[in-house]
Design a protein around this motif. Structure first.
Motif, PDB file in Angstrom:
ATOM      1  N   LEU A  32       0.830  -1.208   0.000  1.00 24.22           N
ATOM      2  CA  LEU A  32       0.000   0.000   0.000  1.00 24.22           C
ATOM      3  C   LEU A  32       0.856   1.247   0.000  1.00 24.22           C
ATOM      4  O   LEU A  32       0.576   2.220  -0.701  1.00 24.22           O
ATOM      5  N   ARG A  33       1.902   1.233   0.804  1.00 27.71           N
ATOM      6  CA  ARG A  33       2.771   2.404   0.874  1.00 27.71           C
ATOM      7  C   ARG A  33       3.423   2.678  -0.465  1.00 27.71           C
ATOM      8  O   ARG A  33       3.627   3.823  -0.865  1.00 27.71           O
ATOM      9  N   LEU A  34       3.737   1.610  -1.167  1.00 28.01           N
ATOM     10  CA  LEU A  34       4.406   1.782  -2.457  1.00 28.01           C
ATOM     11  C   LEU A  34       3.426   2.117  -3.570  1.00 28.01           C
ATOM     12  O   LEU A  34       3.827   2.454  -4.673  1.00 28.01           O
ATOM     13  N   GLY A  35       2.140   2.008  -3.290  1.00 33.71           N
ATOM     14  CA  GLY A  35       1.151   2.351  -4.305  1.00 33.71           C
ATOM     15  C   GLY A  35       0.557   1.151  -5.003  1.00 33.71           C
ATOM     16  O   GLY A  35      -0.070   1.288  -6.043  1.00 33.71           O
ATOM     17  N   GLY A  58       3.409   2.879 -11.756  1.00 35.03           N
ATOM     18  CA  GLY A  58       3.518   4.236 -11.215  1.00 35.03           C
ATOM     19  C   GLY A  58       4.900   4.847 -11.306  1.00 35.03           C
ATOM     20  O   GLY A  58       5.354   5.527 -10.403  1.00 35.03           O
ATOM     21  N   GLY A  59       5.582   4.604 -12.402  1.00 33.22           N
ATOM     22  CA  GLY A  59       6.906   5.196 -12.568  1.00 33.22           C
ATOM     23  C   GLY A  59       8.016   4.422 -11.887  1.00 33.22           C
ATOM     24  O   GLY A  59       9.185   4.766 -11.993  1.00 33.22           O
ATOM     25  N   MET A  60       7.665   3.358 -11.179  1.00 30.75           N
ATOM     26  CA  MET A  60       8.671   2.564 -10.467  1.00 30.75           C
ATOM     27  C   MET A  60       8.984   1.284 -11.205  1.00 30.75           C
ATOM     28  O   MET A  60       8.120   0.708 -11.838  1.00 30.75           O
ATOM     29  N   GLU A  61      10.223   0.808 -11.056  1.00 30.84           N
ATOM     30  CA  GLU A  61      10.548  -0.573 -11.395  1.00 30.84           C
ATOM     31  C   GLU A  61      10.832  -1.256 -10.074  1.00 30.84           C
ATOM     32  O   GLU A  61      11.793  -0.903  -9.389  1.00 30.84           O
ATOM     33  N   LEU A  62       9.993  -2.190  -9.700  1.00 34.03           N
ATOM     34  CA  LEU A  62      10.062  -2.750  -8.351  1.00 34.03           C
ATOM     35  C   LEU A  62      10.374  -4.241  -8.401  1.00 34.03           C
ATOM     36  O   LEU A  62       9.694  -5.005  -9.075  1.00 34.03           O
ATOM     37  N   ALA A  63      11.412  -4.648  -7.676  1.00 34.18           N
ATOM     38  CA  ALA A  63      11.755  -6.067  -7.592  1.00 34.18           C
ATOM     39  C   ALA A  63      11.106  -6.634  -6.332  1.00 34.18           C
ATOM     40  O   ALA A  63      11.303  -6.108  -5.240  1.00 34.18           O
TER      41      ALA A  63
ATOM     42  N   TYR B  84       9.587   4.759   3.160  1.00 34.96           N
ATOM     43  CA  TYR B  84       8.337   4.836   2.415  1.00 34.96           C
ATOM     44  C   TYR B  84       7.176   5.287   3.287  1.00 34.96           C
ATOM     45  O   TYR B  84       6.078   5.506   2.787  1.00 34.96           O
ATOM     46  N   VAL B 113       8.600  11.764 -10.682  1.00 33.13           N
ATOM     47  CA  VAL B 113       8.454  10.558 -11.498  1.00 33.13           C
ATOM     48  C   VAL B 113       7.593   9.509 -10.790  1.00 33.13           C
ATOM     49  O   VAL B 113       6.887   8.730 -11.428  1.00 33.13           O
ATOM     50  N   THR B 114       7.657   9.476  -9.458  1.00 27.99           N
ATOM     51  CA  THR B 114       6.946   8.436  -8.706  1.00 27.99           C
ATOM     52  C   THR B 114       6.000   9.075  -7.691  1.00 27.99           C
ATOM     53  O   THR B 114       5.930   8.678  -6.540  1.00 27.99           O
ATOM     54  N   GLU B 116       2.805   9.039  -7.234  1.00 27.35           N
ATOM     55  CA  GLU B 116       1.779   8.179  -6.650  1.00 27.35           C
ATOM     56  C   GLU B 116       2.328   7.473  -5.414  1.00 27.35           C
ATOM     57  O   GLU B 116       1.695   7.399  -4.377  1.00 27.35           O
ATOM     58  N   ARG B 117       3.547   6.985  -5.529  1.00 22.77           N
ATOM     59  CA  ARG B 117       4.164   6.299  -4.404  1.00 22.77           C
ATOM     60  C   ARG B 117       4.552   7.286  -3.316  1.00 22.77           C
ATOM     61  O   ARG B 117       4.227   7.117  -2.147  1.00 22.77           O
ATOM     62  N   PHE B 120       2.320   9.126  -0.419  1.00 18.28           N
ATOM     63  CA  PHE B 120       1.839   8.408   0.765  1.00 18.28           C
ATOM     64  C   PHE B 120       2.520   8.967   2.011  1.00 18.28           C
ATOM     65  O   PHE B 120       1.857   9.307   2.997  1.00 18.28           O
ATOM     66  N   ARG B 229       0.009  11.637 -17.880  1.00 22.11           N
ATOM     67  CA  ARG B 229       1.164  11.105 -18.601  1.00 22.11           C
ATOM     68  C   ARG B 229       0.892  11.076 -20.088  1.00 22.11           C
ATOM     69  O   ARG B 229      -0.207  10.732 -20.520  1.00 22.11           O
ATOM     70  N   ASP B 461      13.384  -0.988  -5.034  1.00 23.45           N
ATOM     71  CA  ASP B 461      13.074  -0.073  -6.115  1.00 23.45           C
ATOM     72  C   ASP B 461      14.299   0.035  -7.007  1.00 23.45           C
ATOM     73  O   ASP B 461      15.367   0.417  -6.544  1.00 23.45           O
TER      74      ASP B 461
END
Lengths: 77, 614
Positions: A32-35, A58-63, B84, B113-114, B116-117, B120, B229, B461
């Motif tokens: 949730l925090r990360l969207g 959302g603009g992130m590349e998340l592993a 975060y 860029v991020t 939305e994230r 929070f 966007r 990230d």
């Protein structure tokens, strides 16, 4: 009841999936925090064999490592 | 205002700043805290506002302490680890939470860029009713990606000033100080309880999820109002995103990893550790600085006196520690940090972390552990410090143990490589590497099973692949090197004090006599090799170098046995002291005793097996 038993660890590179639900509260909290919440559509950028999934959102590349991905249920779109 | 006295901070040469001393704090009338997600440019903003450099890093978790600096009008600015949200899921988060909640004002850096994230955390800060200014950073990258933000509307909805900025060029940052004077709290979510009640609800896992869910929905609605966007042009992927995908391929990862290791070995192992150190330690230190120091000390003390030996003898506090810190460590650590910073900044290292995550999770770690492990091949002391990037104590223990026991630092690697030929060449290498790797896996697996708790899964990230900015790499490297030397130098000095006292009191010789029967009877090595192990406790390269000279008299089997035993043997004194500092005296003692036993046990069994089958 979940619509499907497909989890994040099952998806492959290039697939686009919708997040259905997250079954572990800790994982859901972090997501949730990360969207990342139920209903979000994400794209799989890579899947490492026996390893993490990399998604774009959302603009992130998340592993996301396997221990976390097992709790994230998705459906194909 | 409520915080402990901050640590004195690192300044770069020539900058017009000074570390915050206790005496400065009397003037402070306001504490401003810099908060934001990892990788949004907080440290760049901190630098711009205070003139002090913190760790400008891509890899989350590398801001170690809370750096503080003075701002105009007697404000104290504190930088926090990238987080975060306000919570206590990890050590860093706890540190950030304490700082943010105790702050008078908050400067919240978010990335365009991020958004939305990032919003929070912003909304959470507003929910805690902190006077806030939002820095909308990385506007250039957002524009490049076709992201458009209605800043006016965003300001209206948040209820606090939003400053578009490009921190790396300084654009927008001059508006911060004037805005701070009139800063105020903003718009919390509708129906959110006051801060004390909110904290209780957010600390309770049962109610936390609900609140987070509301906040996430609130932020998403906000973002859909203010962000638009451009349509993605498929087929027109930048080189950066193609490279990013490429390095997530396991085959590419393995091949590039081998290349990276070869480059590392050549540049740092051969040129720096060999040639440059040959100059800095061999010529500058041993031929000029050390004799000069010895001369001066000799003017005051007779050369045969114990005090002279302790200060300026072979392991002298003034001679060996200076020789080692500046002649060996400094160029080596600098070289390693440059290398790691380059790999980080171009986006390569986080992707390697992703590729290694699967394997590392089998020994209770995750992808983040690649940093300490790589650094371990440079200096295990430095690597142990860097275990702070790992989220839980449990993971830090596992990593520190593996580093102390199975990862040979560059001091040993040079000698190991040159002696392998005598030890049996390729076959010897296989046995050596096979044994070390097996022990690493066994140790990790064992600790993973025995230690309570669970290790954290990877949630990382990934920054975009980009050409590293030389300025950033050099800044980062300098800060990390200086901070490390400041931490480690006193330990090496302590080490040389202990050893030279041991030498003067005859303890060193006694220890060698006591150990000799063990090395002869159990390891089948010549009696003189006892010295190697004793010396190896002081400086790893002393031990290994001693072996080099003894090697002429030893058989191939003996050399291999010695190499294996030395590699597994205890961490050097500096390493041990860092482990003590970071992990506690209990863990450090277990590690010390355990590595002694393990090294000799494996050595003895190996030599017998080798004699039987080779």
């Amino acid at each position: 009841m979940p619509v499907t038993a497909l989890c994040l660890n099952d998806i492959t590179k290039g697939q686009t999936v919708r997040i259905e639900r997250i079954s572990c509260p800790d994982v859901e909290t972090q997501a949730l925090r990360l969207g990342i919440s139920a209903g979000d559509v994400v794209q799989c950028l890579a899947k490492v064999p026996s390893g993490p999934v990399v998604i774009r959102h959302g603009g992130m590349e998340l592993a996301i490592g396997k221990p976390l991905g097992v709790h994230i249920f998705v459906s194909r779109v | 205002m409520s915080q402990a006295i901050p640590d004195p901070h690192v300044c770069t040469p020539g900058s017009a700043c000074h570390s915050v001393q206790a005496s400065d704090l009397a003037d402070i009338r306001e504490v401003v805290v810099l908060a934001g997600n990892p990788n949004v440019g907080k440290s760049v903003v901190f630098n711009a506002l205070t003139g002090l450099y913190t760790n400008v890093s891509n890899f989350p978790g590398t801001t170690v302490d809370i750096p503080s600096g003075k701002m105009p009008e007697n404000r104290l600015l504190k930088d926090t680890p990238g987080v975060y949200g306000i919570s206590r899921f990890s050590e860093e988060e706890s540190v950030a939470e304490n700082a943010i909640l105790a702050a008078d004002k908050v400067v919240n850096v978010v990335s365009a860029v991020t958004l939305e994230r990032d919003l929070f955390l912003t909304q959470q800060i507003l929910d805690y009713q902190k006077p806030t200014i939002v820095i909308l950073n990385q506007m250039d990258e957002a524009r490049g990606q076709g992201v458009h933000i209605d800043v006016g509307q965003l300001e209206k909805r948040l209820g606090v000033p939003v400053v578009p900025a490009v921190a790396v060029t300084g654009e927008g940052l001059d508006r911060i100080t004037p805005l701070l004077a009139q800063s105020h709290s903003g718009n919390p979510m509708p129906d959110v309880p006051p801060p004390e009640a909110l904290k209780q609800l957010e600390d309770d896992p049962a109610t936390r999820l609900q609140i987070y869910g509301h906040r996430r929905a609130h932020v998403n609605a906000l973002v859909s109002e203010v962000v638009s966007r451009d349509a993605q042009q498929s087929g027109k992927r930048s080189w950066s995103s193609r490279a990013g995908a490429l390095f997530l391929n396991p085959l590419v990862g393995v091949l590039s990893g081998l290349v990276a290791m070869m480059v590392l070995y050549q540049v740092v192992g051969v040129w720096i550790a060999g040639d440059l150190v040959g100059l800095t330690e061999g010529k500058i230190m041993l031929e000029w600085v050390v004799p000069t120091i010895q001369h001066w000390v000799g003017l005051v003390l007779p050369q045969s006196s114990p005090l002279y030996t302790v200060l300026a003898g072979e392991f002298g506090v003034l001679t060996m520690s200076i020789q080692y810190i500046f002649g060996v460590l400094f160029p080596l650590i600098l070289g390693f940090y440059v290398y790691i910073s380059l790999l980080e900044d171009c986006g390569y290292l986080p992707r390697i972390a992703v590729l290694c995550d699967g394997m590392l999770s089998k020994i209770g770690l995750n992808g983040r552990a690649v940093i300490p492990i790589i650094l371990g091949f440079g200096c295990v002391t430095m690597a142990t410090v860097s275990t702070r990037v790992l989220t839980t104590q449990r993971e830090r223990t596992i990593a520190a143990t593996i580093l102390a026991i199975t990862i040979p630092c560059s001091a040993q690697i040079a000698v190991i490589v040159s002696l392998m030929a005598l030890a049996g060449g390729f076959g010897a290498w296989l046995i050596f590497l096979g044994l070390l790797t097996t022990i690493l896996i066994l140790l990790g697996t064992l600790l993973n099973k025995l230690l309570p708790g669970k290790s954290t899964g990877l949630l990382l990230d990934l920054p975009p692949m980009r050409l590293p900015l030389v300025k950033n790499v050099l800044k980062k490297t300098w800060v990390r090197t200086v901070v490390f030397l400041k931490e480690a130098a006193p330990l090496f000095v302590l080490g040389s004090l202990l050893v030279s006292v041991a030498q003067v009191t005859g303890f060193l010789t006694w220890a060698e006599h006591v150990l000799a029967p063990v090395t002869v009877k159990w390891l089948h090595l010549p009696a003189e090799s006892a010295r190697i192990f004793i010396m190896g406790m002081v400086r790893r390269d002393f031990g290994a170098a001693g072996l080099y000279f003894l090697a002429e008299t030893m058989s191939a089997i003996q050399i291999l046995t010695a190499l294996i035993t030395i590699a597994l043997f205890v961490p050097c004194i500096a390493s041990f002291t860092v482990i003590w500092k970071e992990r506690g005296v209990g863990e450090a003692s277990i590690l010390l005793a355990g590595s002694w036993l393990l090294a000799f046990a494996v050595g003895g069994v190996t030599v017998r097996l080798l004699e039987l089958f080779v």
